[in-house]
Design an enzyme around this catalytic site. Structure first.
Site, PDB file in Angstrom:
ATOM      1  N   ASN A  12       0.795  -1.273   0.184  1.00  0.00           N
ATOM      2  CA  ASN A  12      -0.038  -0.033  -0.140  1.00  0.00           C
ATOM      3  C   ASN A  12       0.987   1.254  -0.043  1.00  0.00           C
ATOM      4  O   ASN A  12       1.376   1.614   1.079  1.00  0.00           O
ATOM      5  CB  ASN A  12      -1.002  -0.044   1.275  1.00  0.00           C
ATOM      6  CG  ASN A  12      -1.575   1.223   1.357  1.00  0.00           C
ATOM      7  OD1 ASN A  12      -1.885   2.029   0.642  1.00  0.00           O
ATOM      8  ND2 ASN A  12      -2.261   1.260   2.499  1.00  0.00           N
ATOM      9  N   LYS A  14       0.121   4.384  -0.560  1.00  0.00           N
ATOM     10  CA  LYS A  14      -0.628   5.501   0.317  1.00  0.00           C
ATOM     11  C   LYS A  14      -0.070   6.802  -0.847  1.00  0.00           C
ATOM     12  O   LYS A  14      -0.120   6.590  -2.064  1.00  0.00           O
ATOM     13  CB  LYS A  14       0.028   5.722   1.663  1.00  0.00           C
ATOM     14  CG  LYS A  14      -0.366   4.266   2.574  1.00  0.00           C
ATOM     15  CD  LYS A  14      -0.063   4.570   3.957  1.00  0.00           C
ATOM     16  CE  LYS A  14      -0.351   3.273   4.483  1.00  0.00           C
ATOM     17  NZ  LYS A  14      -0.307   3.372   5.929  1.00  0.00           N
ATOM     18  N   HIS A  98      -9.886   1.445   4.761  1.00  0.00           N
ATOM     19  CA  HIS A  98      -8.537   1.375   5.446  1.00  0.00           C
ATOM     20  C   HIS A  98      -8.696   2.348   6.575  1.00  0.00           C
ATOM     21  O   HIS A  98      -9.594   3.316   6.452  1.00  0.00           O
ATOM     22  CB  HIS A  98      -7.527   1.913   4.449  1.00  0.00           C
ATOM     23  CG  HIS A  98      -6.143   1.844   5.313  1.00  0.00           C
ATOM     24  ND1 HIS A  98      -5.604   2.752   6.097  1.00  0.00           N
ATOM     25  CD2 HIS A  98      -5.123   1.099   5.166  1.00  0.00           C
ATOM     26  CE1 HIS A  98      -4.422   2.499   6.535  1.00  0.00           C
ATOM     27  NE2 HIS A  98      -4.308   1.516   6.029  1.00  0.00           N
ATOM     28  N   GLU A 100      -7.094   4.535   7.675  1.00  0.00           N
ATOM     29  CA  GLU A 100      -6.762   6.243   7.232  1.00  0.00           C
ATOM     30  C   GLU A 100      -7.921   6.766   6.581  1.00  0.00           C
ATOM     31  O   GLU A 100      -8.341   8.086   6.855  1.00  0.00           O
ATOM     32  CB  GLU A 100      -5.457   6.241   6.649  1.00  0.00           C
ATOM     33  CG  GLU A 100      -4.341   6.177   7.438  1.00  0.00           C
ATOM     34  CD  GLU A 100      -3.120   5.652   6.760  1.00  0.00           C
ATOM     35  OE1 GLU A 100      -3.017   5.387   5.481  1.00  0.00           O
ATOM     36  OE2 GLU A 100      -1.997   5.001   7.561  1.00  0.00           O
ATOM     37  N   GLU A 166      -5.824  -5.216  10.495  1.00  0.00           N
ATOM     38  CA  GLU A 166      -4.776  -4.074  10.713  1.00  0.00           C
ATOM     39  C   GLU A 166      -5.177  -3.470  12.254  1.00  0.00           C
ATOM     40  O   GLU A 166      -6.142  -2.373  11.898  1.00  0.00           O
ATOM     41  CB  GLU A 166      -4.704  -2.904   9.689  1.00  0.00           C
ATOM     42  CG  GLU A 166      -4.490  -3.573   8.251  1.00  0.00           C
ATOM     43  CD  GLU A 166      -3.699  -2.720   7.216  1.00  0.00           C
ATOM     44  OE1 GLU A 166      -2.708  -2.790   6.903  1.00  0.00           O
ATOM     45  OE2 GLU A 166      -4.474  -1.672   6.919  1.00  0.00           O
ATOM     46  N   GLY A 172       2.034   1.988  10.960  1.00  0.00           N
ATOM     47  CA  GLY A 172       3.207   3.054  11.064  1.00  0.00           C
ATOM     48  C   GLY A 172       3.948   3.376  12.144  1.00  0.00           C
ATOM     49  O   GLY A 172       4.583   4.274  12.277  1.00  0.00           O
ATOM     50  N   SER A 204       3.176  -2.436  10.123  1.00  0.00           N
ATOM     51  CA  SER A 204       4.501  -2.517  10.795  1.00  0.00           C
ATOM     52  C   SER A 204       5.183  -3.677  10.380  1.00  0.00           C
ATOM     53  O   SER A 204       5.960  -4.142  11.071  1.00  0.00           O
ATOM     54  CB  SER A 204       4.703  -2.217  12.374  1.00  0.00           C
ATOM     55  OG  SER A 204       4.374  -0.882  12.693  1.00  0.00           O
TER      56      SER A 204
HETATM   57  P1  PGA Z   1       2.498   0.203   7.771  1.00  0.00           P
HETATM   58  O1  PGA Z   1       0.875   0.270   7.109  1.00  0.00           O
HETATM   59  O2  PGA Z   1       3.152  -1.190   7.211  1.00  0.00           O
HETATM   60  O3  PGA Z   1       3.377   1.426   7.532  1.00  0.00           O
HETATM   61  O4  PGA Z   1       2.416  -0.065   9.249  1.00  0.00           O
HETATM   62  C1  PGA Z   1       0.353  -0.541   6.973  1.00  0.00           C
HETATM   63  C2  PGA Z   1      -1.017  -0.201   6.332  1.00  0.00           C
HETATM   64  O5  PGA Z   1      -1.388   0.931   6.661  1.00  0.00           O
HETATM   65  O6  PGA Z   1      -1.724  -0.806   5.485  1.00  0.00           O
END
Ligand code: PGA
Length: 247
Positions: A12, A14, A98, A100, A166, A172, A204
């Site tokens: 992903n 982003k 997601h 976010e 997740e 992150g 992560s």
């Molecule tokens: P990350 O994000 O691997 O940076 O923790 C995962 C995601 O948001 O899908």
């Protein structure tokens, strides 16, 4: 699911990069995929303007996914993109719900479900994300919250789709749940989701912990944010799949 099978390694990207950096990243993943052993389904999900150049740079071995779509097939929706538009340019997957989008855009599980239906109608495979916040976990409500998200986000028709667990606090942050917490949540999601739905873990994931995570019972692959932007990290995660026992 036909053409696709676990383990799934999904990047992903982003809202990162330029056209040239996205093409360079896709090229590195393609070169790795052409030489690497293993049988993972690798998917990369760039931002909308990078989808076509990344598609062209990937060749056929790595699949293309998007990060969102609209719930309606077409109409007066300024700034939105339909599932069919994504299908038309060669996307096969779309990430939906997601955290976010849930946090920054107030997206609800009901909207994620409507988008998943639109994606399925267009022939895309939705990757529906669920996960609890730290506050919810600390209050002992993680399973209840995630179960509710699954019930409310997953369309009733048993078409091919993927779920991704997740935990919001793991995204992150460099933090990951324990192996037993991931296994317990995946078992709980499995009970709620349609039979045979692959369930990915995200939050992560990096080359150093991928093999360990991919070994956890019920984990059919990983959804990777930050580490998917670094070719050596992402290819290291793909390499970790060769260490997995048969799922
Ligand atoms: P990350 O994000 O691997 O940076 O923790 C995962 C995601 O948001 O899908």
């Amino acid at each position: 699911m036909q053409d696709f099978h676990p383990p799934f390694i999904v990047g992903n990207w982003k809202m990162h990069g330029s056209v040239s950096s996205a093409i360079a990243l896709a090229g590195a993943i393609r070169r790795y995929g052409e030489q690497a052993p293993g049988n993972a389904t690798v998917v990369v999900c760039p931002s909308f303007p990078h989808l076509v150049p990344v598609r062209d740079a990937l060749g056929g071995k790595v699949a293309l996914g998007a990060q969102d779509c609209h719930e309606k097939p077409e109409g007066a929706h300024t700034g939105d993109v339909s599932a069919q538009m994504l299908k038309d340019i060669g996307a096969r997957f779309v990430i939906l719900g997601h955290s976010e989008r849930r946090t920054h855009h107030g997206e609800t599980s009901g909207q994620a479900r409507a988008k998943a239906k639109a994606a399925l109608a267009a022939g895309l495979i939705p990757i529906i994300c669920v996960g609890e916040t730290l506050q919810e976990r600390e209050a002992g409500r993680a399973k209840e919250v995630v179960e509710h998200q699954v019930t409310a986000s997953v369309p009733e028709e048993e078409k091919p789709m993927i779920l991704a667990y997740e935990p919001v606090w793991a995204i992150g942050s460099g933090l990951t749940p324990s192996g037993s917490d991931i296994a317990a949540m995946h078992a709980c999601i499995q009970k709620t989701a349609p039979d045979g739905t692959p369930i990915l873990y995200g939050g992560s994931v990096k080359a150093a912990n991928a093999a360990e995570i991919l070994e956890i019972s019920g984990v059919a692959g990983v959804l990777v944010g930050g580490a998917s932007l670094k070719p050596e990290e992402f290819c290291g995660i793909i390499a970790a799949t060769t260490l997995m026992k048969a799922l």
